[in-house]
Design an enzyme around this catalytic site. Structure first.
Site, PDB file in Angstrom:
ATOM      1  N   ALA A  65       0.864  -1.179   0.000  1.00  0.00           N
ATOM      2  CA  ALA A  65       0.000   0.000   0.000  1.00  0.00           C
ATOM      3  C   ALA A  65       0.904   1.234   0.000  1.00  0.00           C
ATOM      4  O   ALA A  65       2.080   1.165   0.376  1.00  0.00           O
ATOM      5  CB  ALA A  65      -0.892  -0.026   1.239  1.00  0.00           C
ATOM      6  N   GLY A 109       0.702  -5.005   1.108  1.00  0.00           N
ATOM      7  CA  GLY A 109      -0.559  -5.072   0.363  1.00  0.00           C
ATOM      8  C   GLY A 109      -0.394  -5.745  -1.000  1.00  0.00           C
ATOM      9  O   GLY A 109      -1.351  -6.307  -1.535  1.00  0.00           O
ATOM     10  N   GLU A 112      -0.621  -9.322  -0.274  1.00  0.00           N
ATOM     11  CA  GLU A 112      -2.030  -9.589   0.073  1.00  0.00           C
ATOM     12  C   GLU A 112      -2.905  -9.615  -1.176  1.00  0.00           C
ATOM     13  O   GLU A 112      -3.789 -10.464  -1.318  1.00  0.00           O
ATOM     14  CB  GLU A 112      -2.529  -8.528   1.070  1.00  0.00           C
ATOM     15  CG  GLU A 112      -1.835  -8.663   2.417  1.00  0.00           C
ATOM     16  CD  GLU A 112      -2.174  -7.523   3.373  1.00  0.00           C
ATOM     17  OE1 GLU A 112      -2.002  -6.347   2.998  1.00  0.00           O
ATOM     18  OE2 GLU A 112      -2.609  -7.806   4.493  1.00  0.00           O
ATOM     19  N   GLU A 132       5.183  -5.046   6.962  1.00  0.00           N
ATOM     20  CA  GLU A 132       4.511  -3.956   7.676  1.00  0.00           C
ATOM     21  C   GLU A 132       5.101  -3.724   9.058  1.00  0.00           C
ATOM     22  O   GLU A 132       5.157  -2.597   9.552  1.00  0.00           O
ATOM     23  CB  GLU A 132       3.010  -4.249   7.813  1.00  0.00           C
ATOM     24  CG  GLU A 132       2.208  -4.150   6.515  1.00  0.00           C
ATOM     25  CD  GLU A 132       2.145  -5.443   5.713  1.00  0.00           C
ATOM     26  OE1 GLU A 132       2.980  -6.351   5.936  1.00  0.00           O
ATOM     27  OE2 GLU A 132       1.265  -5.543   4.849  1.00  0.00           O
TER      28      GLU A 132
HETATM   29  N1  CO8 Z   1       4.589   3.046  -0.871  1.00  0.00           N
HETATM   30  C1  CO8 Z   1       4.966   4.184  -1.463  1.00  0.00           C
HETATM   31  N2  CO8 Z   1       6.058   4.290  -2.225  1.00  0.00           N
HETATM   32  C2  CO8 Z   1       6.841   3.190  -2.374  1.00  0.00           C
HETATM   33  C3  CO8 Z   1       6.503   1.971  -1.760  1.00  0.00           C
HETATM   34  C4  CO8 Z   1       5.304   1.922  -0.985  1.00  0.00           C
HETATM   35  N3  CO8 Z   1       4.873   0.791  -0.408  1.00  0.00           N
HETATM   36  N4  CO8 Z   1       7.452   1.065  -2.091  1.00  0.00           N
HETATM   37  C5  CO8 Z   1       8.342   1.698  -2.871  1.00  0.00           C
HETATM   38  N5  CO8 Z   1       7.984   2.984  -3.047  1.00  0.00           N
HETATM   39  C6  CO8 Z   1       8.673   4.016  -3.823  1.00  0.00           C
HETATM   40  C7  CO8 Z   1       9.889   4.536  -3.094  1.00  0.00           C
HETATM   41  O1  CO8 Z   1       9.526   5.519  -2.157  1.00  0.00           O
HETATM   42  C8  CO8 Z   1      10.701   5.074  -4.229  1.00  0.00           C
HETATM   43  O2  CO8 Z   1      10.184   6.325  -4.620  1.00  0.00           O
HETATM   44  P1  CO8 Z   1      11.194   7.574  -4.939  1.00  0.00           P
HETATM   45  O3  CO8 Z   1      11.985   7.101  -6.117  1.00  0.00           O
HETATM   46  O4  CO8 Z   1      10.265   8.690  -5.246  1.00  0.00           O
HETATM   47  O5  CO8 Z   1      12.022   7.751  -3.734  1.00  0.00           O
HETATM   48  C9  CO8 Z   1      10.407   4.123  -5.371  1.00  0.00           C
HETATM   49  O6  CO8 Z   1       9.191   3.451  -5.011  1.00  0.00           O
HETATM   50  C10 CO8 Z   1      11.488   3.066  -5.556  1.00  0.00           C
HETATM   51  O7  CO8 Z   1      11.691   2.437  -4.305  1.00  0.00           O
HETATM   52  P2  CO8 Z   1      13.147   2.253  -3.656  1.00  0.00           P
HETATM   53  O8  CO8 Z   1      14.054   3.364  -4.062  1.00  0.00           O
HETATM   54  O9  CO8 Z   1      12.962   2.026  -2.192  1.00  0.00           O
HETATM   55  O10 CO8 Z   1      13.604   0.907  -4.406  1.00  0.00           O
HETATM   56  P3  CO8 Z   1      14.608  -0.207  -3.877  1.00  0.00           P
HETATM   57  O11 CO8 Z   1      14.843  -1.097  -5.049  1.00  0.00           O
HETATM   58  O12 CO8 Z   1      15.781   0.399  -3.199  1.00  0.00           O
HETATM   59  O13 CO8 Z   1      13.781  -1.006  -2.741  1.00  0.00           O
HETATM   60  C11 CO8 Z   1      11.860  -2.109  -1.823  1.00  0.00           C
HETATM   61  C12 CO8 Z   1      12.663  -1.736  -3.097  1.00  0.00           C
HETATM   62  C13 CO8 Z   1      12.661  -3.075  -0.962  1.00  0.00           C
HETATM   63  C14 CO8 Z   1      10.584  -2.770  -2.293  1.00  0.00           C
HETATM   64  C15 CO8 Z   1      11.555  -0.818  -1.007  1.00  0.00           C
HETATM   65  O14 CO8 Z   1      10.988   0.144  -1.902  1.00  0.00           O
HETATM   66  C16 CO8 Z   1      10.585  -1.015   0.120  1.00  0.00           C
HETATM   67  O15 CO8 Z   1      10.957  -1.522   1.150  1.00  0.00           O
HETATM   68  N6  CO8 Z   1       9.317  -0.572  -0.081  1.00  0.00           N
HETATM   69  C17 CO8 Z   1       8.314  -0.617   0.974  1.00  0.00           C
HETATM   70  C18 CO8 Z   1       7.809  -2.011   1.205  1.00  0.00           C
HETATM   71  C19 CO8 Z   1       6.779  -2.001   2.321  1.00  0.00           C
HETATM   72  O16 CO8 Z   1       7.035  -1.666   3.442  1.00  0.00           O
HETATM   73  N7  CO8 Z   1       5.555  -2.410   1.966  1.00  0.00           N
HETATM   74  C20 CO8 Z   1       4.461  -2.482   2.914  1.00  0.00           C
HETATM   75  C21 CO8 Z   1       3.690  -1.196   2.902  1.00  0.00           C
HETATM   76  S1  CO8 Z   1       2.426  -1.133   4.142  1.00  0.00           S
HETATM   77  C22 CO8 Z   1       1.206  -2.076   3.472  1.00  0.00           C
HETATM   78  O17 CO8 Z   1       1.289  -2.566   2.367  1.00  0.00           O
HETATM   79  C23 CO8 Z   1      -0.006  -2.258   4.302  1.00  0.00           C
HETATM   80  C24 CO8 Z   1      -1.074  -3.001   3.526  1.00  0.00           C
HETATM   81  C25 CO8 Z   1      -2.363  -2.788   4.220  1.00  0.00           C
HETATM   82  C26 CO8 Z   1      -3.497  -2.834   3.238  1.00  0.00           C
HETATM   83  C27 CO8 Z   1      -4.477  -1.867   3.713  1.00  0.00           C
HETATM   84  C28 CO8 Z   1      -5.622  -1.696   2.802  1.00  0.00           C
HETATM   85  C29 CO8 Z   1      -6.767  -2.538   3.201  1.00  0.00           C
END
Ligand code: CO8
Length: 258
Positions: A65, A109, A112, A132
């Protein structure tokens, strides 16, 4: 006009939905989920479609998400409006099969969403996780429920508590994904598989999906009874007559999807 975050196209009787927010690794914001829901409902209502595939990019199915969108929400924002959850449930209303074709990250998400599909085909590059916990929350769209059902309590608990990812090999071994394919073959393979399903009798396919899903939500004896009732109702279908006659006559069946 809002941006197009989900591309929709057809390949024969297969409906293909591609998550398309590459700059944010397909982070699932409200607009994207609205567009995905609308695409799913449109294919479900389209008589020319027999199976649906959801895919992402080479790098990410979806990295979760949208954390940026969520970060300032208060409890009341979330509780009163169900803002982040309202459009995540649409996929559960889809009666045709939905395949997740996952390459790269399927996190939070994103994992999920993949688990809400009927089955997951994984590229050898796929990585699944519920990270998360690392950002101070827990999975919010079924992760703590579907992951243990898919991979067992111990592995699910470890993943949810530590946030570690599992690769495609581990995911296949644990039963999270049906199959691993080479990344450059993923879409082709998913479309091929979906085409096979779309060539079957649609009502039989819908009944099979409904019955397998019942396995998750009922006792064995209730599930078996449900399956038996659906099995009996197959004998009211023209496709049952055609399918069985074709087998006996050693020819290919021509299903009318009724
Ligand atoms: N949300 C927003 N932006 C994101 C997300 C995310 N989940 N994941 C990546 N991005 C963005 C980064 O901010 C970045 O943007 P920018 O270039 O503007 O800085 C761009 O995508 C590229 O990401 P990275 O530079 O971080 O890329 P890497 O290759 O270094 O890393 C990863 C990739 C490991 C995937 C890393 O991006 C990461 O850890 N992302 C977050 C993963 C995470 O924590 N996901 C869980 C989110 S919480 C959730 O999903 C709750 C679900 C609940 C559902 C609720 C509805 C019912």
């Amino acid at each position: 006009m809002s941006e197009i975050f989900v591309l929709s196209e057809t390949r024969g009787r297969v409906g293909l939905l591609t998550l398309n927010r590459p700059k944010a690794l397909n982070a699932l914001n409200d607009q994207l989920m609205d567009q995905l829901g609308a695409g799913l409902l449109a294919f479900d209502a389209n008589d020319d479609i027999g199976c649906i595939v959801i895919t992402g990019s080479e790098k990410a199915f979806a990295a979760g998400a949208d954390i940026g969108a969520m970060k300032d929400w208060s409890y009341m924002d979330v509780y009163k409006t169900e803002y982040i959850t309202r459009n995540w449930e649409t996929i559960r209303r889809i009666r045709k099969p939905v395949i997740a074709a996952v390459a790269g990250y399927a996190l939070g998400g994103g994992c999920e969403l993949a688990m809400m599909c009927d089955f997951i085909l994984a590229a050898d590059t796929a990585k699944f996780g519920q990270p998360e916990i690392k950002i101070g929350v827990i999975p919010g769209s079924g992760g703590t429920q579907r992951l243990p059902r898919a991979v067992g309590k111990s592995k699910a608990m470890e993943m949810v508590l530590t946030g570690r990812m599992m690769d495609a090999v581990e995911a296949e071994r644990a039963g999270l994904v049906s199959r691993i394919v080479a990344a450059d073959r993923l879409l082709e393979d998913a479309i091929e598989t979906a085409t096979v399903i779309a060539g079957m009798s649609l009502p039989a396919v819908m009944m099979a999906k409904e019955s397998v899903n019942r396995a998750y939500e009922s006792s064995l004896s209730e599930g078996v009874l449900f399956e038996r009732r659906l099995f009996h109702s197959c004998f009211a279908m023209a496709d049952q007559k055609e399918g069985m006659a074709a087998f006996v006559e050693k020819r290919k069946p021509t299903f009318k999807h009724m």
